[in-house]
Design a protein around this motif. Structure first.
Motif, PDB file in Angstrom:
ATOM      1  N   ALA A  69      38.133  30.394  42.023  1.00  0.00           N
ATOM      2  CA  ALA A  69      39.159  30.124  41.017  1.00  0.00           C
ATOM      3  C   ALA A  69      39.742  31.438  40.506  1.00  0.00           C
ATOM      4  CB  ALA A  69      38.564  29.324  39.865  1.00  0.00           C
ATOM      5  N   ARG A  70      41.041  31.440  40.355  1.00  0.00           N
ATOM      6  CA  ARG A  70      41.722  32.640  39.856  1.00  0.00           C
ATOM      7  C   ARG A  70      42.012  32.478  38.370  1.00  0.00           C
ATOM      8  NH1 ARG A  70      47.372  35.344  42.109  1.00  0.00           N
ATOM      9  NH2 ARG A  70      47.296  37.224  40.769  1.00  0.00           N
ATOM     10  N   GLY A  71      41.551  33.417  37.606  1.00  0.00           N
ATOM     11  CA  GLY A  71      41.756  33.388  36.162  1.00  0.00           C
ATOM     12  C   GLY A  71      42.620  34.534  35.699  1.00  0.00           C
ATOM     13  N   PRO A  72      42.606  34.803  34.414  1.00  0.00           N
ATOM     14  CA  PRO A  72      43.421  35.897  33.873  1.00  0.00           C
ATOM     15  C   PRO A  72      42.889  37.260  34.306  1.00  0.00           C
ATOM     16  CG  PRO A  72      42.033  34.952  32.165  1.00  0.00           C
ATOM     17  CD  PRO A  72      41.881  34.071  33.355  1.00  0.00           C
ATOM     18  N   SER A  73      43.783  38.211  34.459  1.00  0.00           N
ATOM     19  CA  SER A  73      43.401  39.563  34.834  1.00  0.00           C
ATOM     20  C   SER A  73      42.912  40.333  33.602  1.00  0.00           C
ATOM     21  CB  SER A  73      44.588  40.302  35.466  1.00  0.00           C
ATOM     22  OG  SER A  73      44.278  41.659  35.696  1.00  0.00           O
ATOM     23  N   PRO A  74      41.823  41.062  33.716  1.00  0.00           N
ATOM     24  CA  PRO A  74      41.322  41.827  32.557  1.00  0.00           C
ATOM     25  C   PRO A  74      42.195  43.021  32.204  1.00  0.00           C
ATOM     26  CG  PRO A  74      39.994  42.284  34.489  1.00  0.00           C
ATOM     27  CD  PRO A  74      40.924  41.175  34.874  1.00  0.00           C
ATOM     28  N   LEU A  75      43.110  43.412  33.087  1.00  0.00           N
ATOM     29  CA  LEU A  75      43.984  44.553  32.808  1.00  0.00           C
ATOM     30  C   LEU A  75      45.271  44.152  32.111  1.00  0.00           C
ATOM     31  CD1 LEU A  75      43.615  46.715  36.043  1.00  0.00           C
ATOM     32  CD2 LEU A  75      42.300  46.773  33.919  1.00  0.00           C
ATOM     33  N   ALA A 263      36.710  37.692  30.919  1.00  0.00           N
ATOM     34  CA  ALA A 263      37.131  38.694  31.905  1.00  0.00           C
ATOM     35  C   ALA A 263      37.265  40.077  31.274  1.00  0.00           C
ATOM     36  CB  ALA A 263      38.444  38.259  32.542  1.00  0.00           C
ATOM     37  N   VAL A 264      37.819  40.139  30.064  1.00  0.00           N
ATOM     38  CA  VAL A 264      38.057  41.438  29.432  1.00  0.00           C
ATOM     39  C   VAL A 264      36.748  42.132  29.075  1.00  0.00           C
ATOM     40  CG1 VAL A 264      38.998  42.554  27.368  1.00  0.00           C
ATOM     41  CG2 VAL A 264      40.349  40.848  28.600  1.00  0.00           C
ATOM     42  N   ILE A 265      35.809  41.410  28.479  1.00  0.00           N
ATOM     43  CA  ILE A 265      34.572  42.051  28.039  1.00  0.00           C
ATOM     44  C   ILE A 265      33.575  42.208  29.189  1.00  0.00           C
ATOM     45  CG2 ILE A 265      34.854  41.219  25.699  1.00  0.00           C
ATOM     46  CD1 ILE A 265      32.892  39.029  26.233  1.00  0.00           C
ATOM     47  N   GLY A 266      33.750  41.450  30.268  1.00  0.00           N
ATOM     48  CA  GLY A 266      32.843  41.587  31.400  1.00  0.00           C
ATOM     49  C   GLY A 266      33.309  42.587  32.438  1.00  0.00           C
ATOM     50  N   PHE A 267      34.609  42.931  32.420  1.00  0.00           N
ATOM     51  CA  PHE A 267      35.146  43.852  33.426  1.00  0.00           C
ATOM     52  C   PHE A 267      34.521  45.244  33.349  1.00  0.00           C
ATOM     53  CE2 PHE A 267      38.444  46.890  34.816  1.00  0.00           C
ATOM     54  CZ  PHE A 267      38.517  46.508  36.152  1.00  0.00           C
ATOM     55  N   PRO A 268      34.291  45.830  32.169  1.00  0.00           N
ATOM     56  CA  PRO A 268      33.638  47.159  32.147  1.00  0.00           C
ATOM     57  C   PRO A 268      32.275  47.184  32.818  1.00  0.00           C
ATOM     58  CG  PRO A 268      34.641  46.697  30.024  1.00  0.00           C
ATOM     59  CD  PRO A 268      34.719  45.423  30.811  1.00  0.00           C
ATOM     60  N   LEU A 320      38.777  42.406  43.171  1.00  0.00           N
ATOM     61  CA  LEU A 320      38.830  40.975  42.910  1.00  0.00           C
ATOM     62  C   LEU A 320      38.937  40.686  41.421  1.00  0.00           C
ATOM     63  CD1 LEU A 320      36.121  39.675  45.418  1.00  0.00           C
ATOM     64  CD2 LEU A 320      38.594  39.399  45.598  1.00  0.00           C
ATOM     65  N   ALA A 321      38.200  41.437  40.609  1.00  0.00           N
ATOM     66  CA  ALA A 321      38.254  41.229  39.158  1.00  0.00           C
ATOM     67  C   ALA A 321      39.638  41.542  38.615  1.00  0.00           C
ATOM     68  CB  ALA A 321      37.195  42.084  38.469  1.00  0.00           C
ATOM     69  N   VAL A 322      40.271  42.596  39.117  1.00  0.00           N
ATOM     70  CA  VAL A 322      41.607  42.974  38.640  1.00  0.00           C
ATOM     71  C   VAL A 322      42.622  41.877  38.935  1.00  0.00           C
ATOM     72  CG1 VAL A 322      43.528  44.562  39.037  1.00  0.00           C
ATOM     73  CG2 VAL A 322      41.215  45.446  38.695  1.00  0.00           C
ATOM     74  N   PHE A 323      42.509  41.233  40.089  1.00  0.00           N
ATOM     75  CA  PHE A 323      43.457  40.189  40.469  1.00  0.00           C
ATOM     76  C   PHE A 323      43.072  38.817  39.940  1.00  0.00           C
ATOM     77  CE2 PHE A 323      44.558  43.426  43.590  1.00  0.00           C
ATOM     78  CZ  PHE A 323      45.938  43.353  43.579  1.00  0.00           C
ATOM     79  N   GLY A 324      42.097  38.739  39.069  1.00  0.00           N
ATOM     80  CA  GLY A 324      41.766  37.487  38.405  1.00  0.00           C
ATOM     81  C   GLY A 324      40.591  36.730  38.979  1.00  0.00           C
ATOM     82  N   TYR A 325      40.042  37.177  40.104  1.00  0.00           N
ATOM     83  CA  TYR A 325      38.892  36.493  40.704  1.00  0.00           C
ATOM     84  C   TYR A 325      37.605  37.083  40.126  1.00  0.00           C
ATOM     85  CZ  TYR A 325      42.377  34.828  44.020  1.00  0.00           C
ATOM     86  OH  TYR A 325      43.476  34.241  44.593  1.00  0.00           O
ATOM     87  N   PHE A 326      37.433  36.897  38.839  1.00  0.00           N
ATOM     88  CA  PHE A 326      36.325  37.545  38.137  1.00  0.00           C
ATOM     89  C   PHE A 326      34.989  36.901  38.495  1.00  0.00           C
ATOM     90  CE2 PHE A 326      33.672  38.671  34.487  1.00  0.00           C
ATOM     91  CZ  PHE A 326      33.905  40.033  34.438  1.00  0.00           C
TER      92      PHE A 326
END
Length: 387
Positions: A69-75, A263-268, A320-326
């Motif tokens: 599933a594609r979600g919001p991008s963390p960037l 996504a935002v808090i898990g990306f780092p 993958l995380a940047v493009f929303g596939y977190f």
């Protein structure tokens, strides 16, 4: 069935003595009655097996859809504001709950009744955490008097004691707080999870110390002296990221963050894990090859293949995380860390059993190349496959 076989086959003309015919009919009736539960159970098993297969298929399809599933991008900066507000609101609710709990008469009454036991658990636990390493070294020096000084056996035991004693201290403090009734609500969940987090941290620190010890199973040395210390530190960082990720997941379950905030808090954490894996791979390249390259050819190929795989996973997960596939990024990087830890643990245990074998036979130098050590390594590899 044996009794029916003893009666023999039924005559084709259908004429046989009446007693035998009655006995045959009675045995057939009993056999049919006994076969009914078997047939019913086989039918029920077939139906249950079909239902389980359908449920498993539905679960796999659901997991696959969640993974892809594609979600919001963390960037996306628009999601940062949402994440900041949700985290601020969640922290405020947690602190408010803790303040109310501390002001309640039940908490004060529980602290009044259990403070002696709680104080004792805190003192003993802190002593084990602070002085555990020193006591472990003293214990190792004592056991080295029994032999095996150069085999590394007691070094392994000391390394285990260095994480076992602080872990026991953490358990004492956590159990003391839980049983005292001082912590309630979400604070109680945090306190009960502290032993698991401490075991993760201490376990990865132990892996770093044992995997990159001067006498470890890896028969090579780093080109630069600080690379060994850096590698140990990076492995400890991986343990910290796993602890933070588990704590973040528990916090999210209690406050229900949105996908953007997740996504935002898990990306780092994903980025830190990927960068650490890449740096470990880079350090592994800056090493001195063994002198006997022919004997290390097979293991070197395996290590190189594993290193390429880790490099690919560490590069693809942040993308993958940047493009929303977190979800896919998390499903790649964290299991990769645990798998590498499992490989390291297997090699450390193989070396330990080889040291024990060499100590018992008095052949410490050649023990690591013995058939026993090879069989132990094969057994550990087979056990590690399902994990």
């Amino acid at each position: 069935e044996s009794q029916l076989s003893a009666l023999g086959a039924e005559p084709e003309n259908g004429t046989e003595p009446g007693d035998i015919a009655d006995l045959r009919e009675s045995l057939n009736a009993q056999l049919d009655a006994l076969r009914v539960p078997q047939v019913v159970s086989e039918e029920a098993f077939s139906r249950a097996n079909g239902l389980i297969s359908e449920i498993d298929r539905a679960i796999r399809e659901r997991q696959a859809s969640q993974l892809l599933a594609r979600g919001p991008s963390p960037l996306n900066p628009a999601h940062w504001t949402i994440a900041f507000r949700e985290v601020e609101r969640a922290l405020a609710s947690v602190f408010y709950e803790m303040r109310l709990s501390w002001k309640s008469w039940r908490t004060r009454e529980a602290l009044k009744n259990s403070w002696p036991a709680l104080l004792a658990a805190m003192i003993v636990g802190l002593a084990l955490i602070i002085k555990g390493s020193t006591w472990s070294e003293r214990m190792g020096n004592y056991f080295r008097n029994f032999g095996g000084r150069g085999s590394g056996i007691w070094g392994f035991v000391v390394s285990l004691a260095r994480i076992a004693l602080p872990f026991l201290g953490v358990i004492l403090i956590s159990v003391g707080l839980s049983l005292s009734g001082v912590v309630t609500g979400r604070a109680e969940s945090v306190v009960s999870s502290i032993p698991k987090w401490s075991l993760l941290y201490l376990g990865f620190r132990w892996l770093g110390e044992r995997a990159f010890a001067p006498g470890s199973v890896q028969k090579w040395t780093f080109k630069k002296a600080y690379h060994r210390t850096e590698a140990r530190f990076l492995i400890t960082i991986l343990g910290v990221t796993l602890v933070l990720r588990d704590a973040l997941g528990m916090f999210e379950n209690s406050v229900q963050f949105s996908e953007a905030t997740h996504a935002v808090i898990g990306f780092p954490l994903v980025m830190i894990s990927a960068v650490v894996l890449l740096r470990l791979q880079r350090i592994g390249m800056n090493r001195t090859e063994p002198e006997d390259a022919e004997t290390e050819q097979g293991s070197s190929k395996l290590v190189k293949g594993l290193r390429r795989g880790v490099t690919f996973l560490a590069l693809i997960a942040p993308v993958l995380a940047v493009f929303g596939y977190f979800n896919a990024a998390e499903a790649i990087v964290y299991p990769a860390i645990l798998t590498l830890a499992l490989f390291a643990c297997s090699s450390i245990l193989q070396q330990f059993f080889g040291d024990v074998y060499g100590w018992l036979l008095g052949k410490e130098e050649s023990a690591q190349e013995s058939l026993f050590t090879v069989l132990v390594g094969f057994t550990l590899s087979v056990i590690a496959v399902p994990l």
